[in-house]
Design an enzyme around this catalytic site. Structure first.
Site, mmCIF file in Angstrom:
data_model
loop_
_atom_site.group_PDB
_atom_site.id
_atom_site.type_symbol
_atom_site.label_atom_id
_atom_site.label_comp_id
_atom_site.label_asym_id
_atom_site.label_seq_id
_atom_site.Cartn_x
_atom_site.Cartn_y
_atom_site.Cartn_z
ATOM 1 C CE LYS A 73 15.434 -1.744 -45.674
ATOM 2 N NZ LYS A 73 15.405 -0.741 -44.604
ATOM 3 C CG ASN A 74 13.957 -3.464 -41.930
ATOM 4 O OD1 ASN A 74 14.728 -2.701 -42.508
ATOM 5 N ND2 ASN A 74 12.643 -3.353 -42.021
ATOM 6 C CB CYS A 105 12.215 9.983 -43.861
ATOM 7 S SG CYS A 105 11.065 8.750 -43.293
ATOM 8 N NE ARG A 131 17.130 3.683 -48.077
ATOM 9 C CZ ARG A 131 15.997 3.872 -47.411
ATOM 10 N NH1 ARG A 131 15.098 4.710 -47.852
ATOM 11 N NH2 ARG A 131 15.772 3.242 -46.273
ATOM 12 N NE ARG A 144 10.552 6.418 -39.875
ATOM 13 C CZ ARG A 144 11.129 5.479 -40.605
ATOM 14 N NH1 ARG A 144 11.421 5.724 -41.865
ATOM 15 N NH2 ARG A 144 11.426 4.299 -40.097
ATOM 16 C CG ASP A 154 8.457 -2.088 -44.027
ATOM 17 O OD1 ASP A 154 8.102 -0.901 -43.939
ATOM 18 O OD2 ASP A 154 9.445 -2.542 -43.429
HETATM 19 C C1 UD1 Z 1 11.400 -0.267 -38.577
HETATM 20 C C2 UD1 Z 1 11.778 -0.737 -39.963
HETATM 21 C C3 UD1 Z 1 10.781 -0.232 -40.996
HETATM 22 C C4 UD1 Z 1 9.361 -0.627 -40.591
HETATM 23 C C5 UD1 Z 1 9.079 -0.187 -39.174
HETATM 24 C C6 UD1 Z 1 7.724 -0.667 -38.668
HETATM 25 C C7 UD1 Z 1 14.180 -0.891 -39.846
HETATM 26 C C8 UD1 Z 1 15.499 -0.389 -40.315
HETATM 27 N N1 UD1 Z 1 13.104 -0.244 -40.287
HETATM 28 O O1 UD1 Z 1 11.479 1.161 -38.564
HETATM 29 O O2 UD1 Z 1 11.109 -0.817 -42.251
HETATM 30 O O3 UD1 Z 1 8.447 0.013 -41.462
HETATM 31 O O4 UD1 Z 1 10.076 -0.705 -38.268
HETATM 32 O O5 UD1 Z 1 7.629 -2.046 -38.766
HETATM 33 O O6 UD1 Z 1 14.108 -1.879 -39.145
HETATM 34 N N2 UD1 Z 1 7.953 6.398 -33.321
HETATM 35 C C9 UD1 Z 1 7.867 7.477 -32.460
HETATM 36 N N3 UD1 Z 1 8.884 7.671 -31.551
HETATM 37 C C10 UD1 Z 1 9.967 6.847 -31.488
HETATM 38 C C11 UD1 Z 1 10.051 5.749 -32.381
HETATM 39 C C12 UD1 Z 1 9.022 5.546 -33.287
HETATM 40 O O7 UD1 Z 1 6.910 8.240 -32.476
HETATM 41 O O8 UD1 Z 1 10.859 7.077 -30.649
HETATM 42 C C13 UD1 Z 1 6.859 6.151 -34.296
HETATM 43 C C14 UD1 Z 1 7.335 6.259 -35.748
HETATM 44 O O9 UD1 Z 1 7.311 7.593 -36.193
HETATM 45 C C15 UD1 Z 1 6.342 5.371 -36.462
HETATM 46 C C16 UD1 Z 1 6.057 4.267 -35.427
HETATM 47 O O10 UD1 Z 1 6.448 4.803 -34.171
HETATM 48 O O11 UD1 Z 1 5.157 6.081 -36.725
HETATM 49 C C17 UD1 Z 1 6.792 2.966 -35.698
HETATM 50 O O12 UD1 Z 1 8.168 3.191 -35.725
HETATM 51 P P1 UD1 Z 1 9.284 2.081 -35.400
HETATM 52 O O13 UD1 Z 1 8.630 0.812 -35.007
HETATM 53 O O14 UD1 Z 1 10.249 2.698 -34.446
HETATM 54 O O15 UD1 Z 1 9.952 1.883 -36.820
HETATM 55 P P2 UD1 Z 1 11.484 1.962 -37.193
HETATM 56 O O16 UD1 Z 1 12.288 1.224 -36.186
HETATM 57 O O17 UD1 Z 1 11.866 3.363 -37.516
#
Ligand code: UD1
Length: 424
Positions: free
Chosen positions: A30-31, A124, A404, A129, A312
């Site tokens: 999925k990711n 969420c 999902r 996030r 995850d």
């Molecule tokens: C992706 C995955 C999700 C997985 C996560 C971490 C997808 C669709 N989802 O989510 O399943 O759990 O990686 O492996 O691929 N953050 C900030 N600012 C930002 C971006 C992130 O503060 O601009 C924080 C987030 O709130 C979170 C952490 O950084 O606490 C990690 O987030 P991130 O690595 O960006 O995860 P996703 O890409 O949202």
């Protein structure tokens, strides 16, 4: 609307006590597929994705592409995508609010059209996030970001390669920057980039389209911008989180299962912990065989970015450890609020205390069925795992979260002998 309501009211009834037995095939990740669908916006040629899992999130990403003027058609496990004509630069609120991951269209839309308007995704169930690092990265490439009545309006008359240091190796931010930079002028260097296998799959896809990305999978990624990308056919990598979930379910149930279509290297952080807990497994030519015995030693877990233990899989392994011998300390470092499954597991009899960012799990002999609610995708998988080993029939609500991200999870588990029924 009616269909949406029915979906939300669906539930799983799971009767515990059956050992899982047999073979199971893991679906495409999925990711990995979500950002790859977004990256198909980088070319006006046709894209074919093989091993594209049939999931609600994939449907939503398809709708996002269609809302911009593209076409997405499924043919079995294949997705045919054409973004020959992009008529709109705005994605409706309803789609972004359904799936946060759709923010990865920002990078490719900037590269393709020089502008994108998306509704701010907000928080969420697992935390607030923010997307500040996505925006910072795009700004470094020359984009301007405006907030306009709840919409993020991001535009760039030209994108120029830059050196970008990410404060944290965010998966989504690395993906957005990689996609925008693929068609920028000059070279972009992302330092402290995310190293997840899904980043490597996205880079491979872009390179198959004619892109020039090096270093994906390490913490420094180099992206040389190219004038044009072309169509391709790409096979999506297997889902390491789905594979991990089946491995944990097989181990917890005490059965013997061969989990096929896996890349063992992607599962190292999980397998190392399972070994420590006393789970017996072995790598075979076509997968990983788990020979479960049901009860294991407690192990401490700390979630980290790849190649650390994946956040995850935190909920599913926590659910398995509710019946371990001893006390396990599970620390969540990636998301701020990812213990929503704990209260539900406690309803089933688990002995868990939350202290700050850690859950202290005191193993008990048996869990008991209860009515529980899936607050998010992985929490839902954790509840199914607990239910498979509990006394009685557990009623799991809000299973649209599970749909999902897990393809036909109930059908796959039934094929392994689990007693799980979907009630619409
Ligand atoms: C992706 C995955 C999700 C997985 C996560 C971490 C997808 C669709 N989802 O989510 O399943 O759990 O990686 O492996 O691929 N953050 C900030 N600012 C930002 C971006 C992130 O503060 O601009 C924080 C987030 O709130 C979170 C952490 O950084 O606490 C990690 O987030 P991130 O690595 O960006 O995860 P996703 O890409 O949202």
């Amino acid at each position: 609307m009616r269909q949406e309501m029915t979906r939300k009211l669906s539930k799983f009834l799971v009767t515990g006590g059956k050992e899982l037995q047999g073979k199971i095939d893991v679906s495409g990740a999925k990711n990995a597929v979500l950002p790859i669908i977004a990256a198909s916006l980088l070319t006006s040629d046709k894209i074919i994705l093989e091993e594209a899992p049939e999931l609600l999130d994939v449907q939503v990403m398809g709708q996002v592409i269609e809302s911009l003027g593209g076409k997405v058609k499924r043919n079995g496990k294949k997705l045919h995508i054409s973004t020959k004509e992009i008529m709109s630069i705005e994605t409706p609120f309803d789609l972004i609010s359904k799936m946060r991951a759709s923010i990865v269209i920002m990078g490719p839309m900037l590269a393709r059209k020089g502008r994108v308007r998306i509704s701010h995704p907000g928080g969420c169930a697992i935390g607030s996030r923010p997307i500040n690092w996505h925006l910072k990265g795009l700004e470094c490439l020359g984009a301007q970001v405006r907030m306009d009545h709840g919409f993020l309006d991001v535009s760039a008359s030209r994108l120029k390669g830059a050196k970008i240091y990410l404060d944290f190796p965010s998966v989504g931010a690395t993906e957005n920057i990689m996609m925008a930079a693929s068609c920028a002028e000059g070279t972009t260097i992302i330092e402290n980039a995310a190293q997840e296998p899904e980043i490597v799959d996205l880079a491979n896809f872009i390179n198959e389209m004619g892109g020039k990305i090096r270093g994906a999978g390490t913490n420094i990624v180099y992206i040389e911008g190219v004038k044009e990308l072309h169509g391709t056919t790409h096979t999506v990598i297997p889902d390491r989180i789905e594979a991990g979930t089946f491995i944990l379910m097989a181990a917890a149930s005490g059965g013997e299962v061969l989990v096929r279509n896996v890349i063992p290297a992607h599962l190292k952080p999980l397998l190392a912990k399972l070994d420590e807990a006393g789970v017996i497994f072995r790598e075979e030519d076509d997968g990983i065989r788990v020979i479960g015995k049901g009860c294991y030693n407690a192990v401490d877990i700390k979630t980290q970015v790849h190649p650390g233990f994946p956040t995850d899989l935190q909920a599913p392994i926590l659910a398995m450890l509710t019946r371990a011998k001893g006390t396990a300390v599970i620390t969540e470092t990636v998301f701020e609020n990812r213990f929503m499954h704990v209260d539900e597991l406690k309803r089933m009899g688990a002995d868990i205390k939350i202290e700050g960012r850690s859950a202290i799990v005191q193993g008990i002999e048996n869990m008991n069925a209860a009515t529980v609610v899936a607050s998010d995708l992985r929490a839902g998988a954790a509840l199914i795992l607990a239910a498979l080993t509990a006394n009685g029939t557990t009623d799991i609500r809000d299973i649209h979260h599970i749909d999902r991200g897990y393809e036909n999870l109930d059908l796959k588990l039934r094929s392994l002998g689990a007693e799980i029924t979907r009630v619409e």
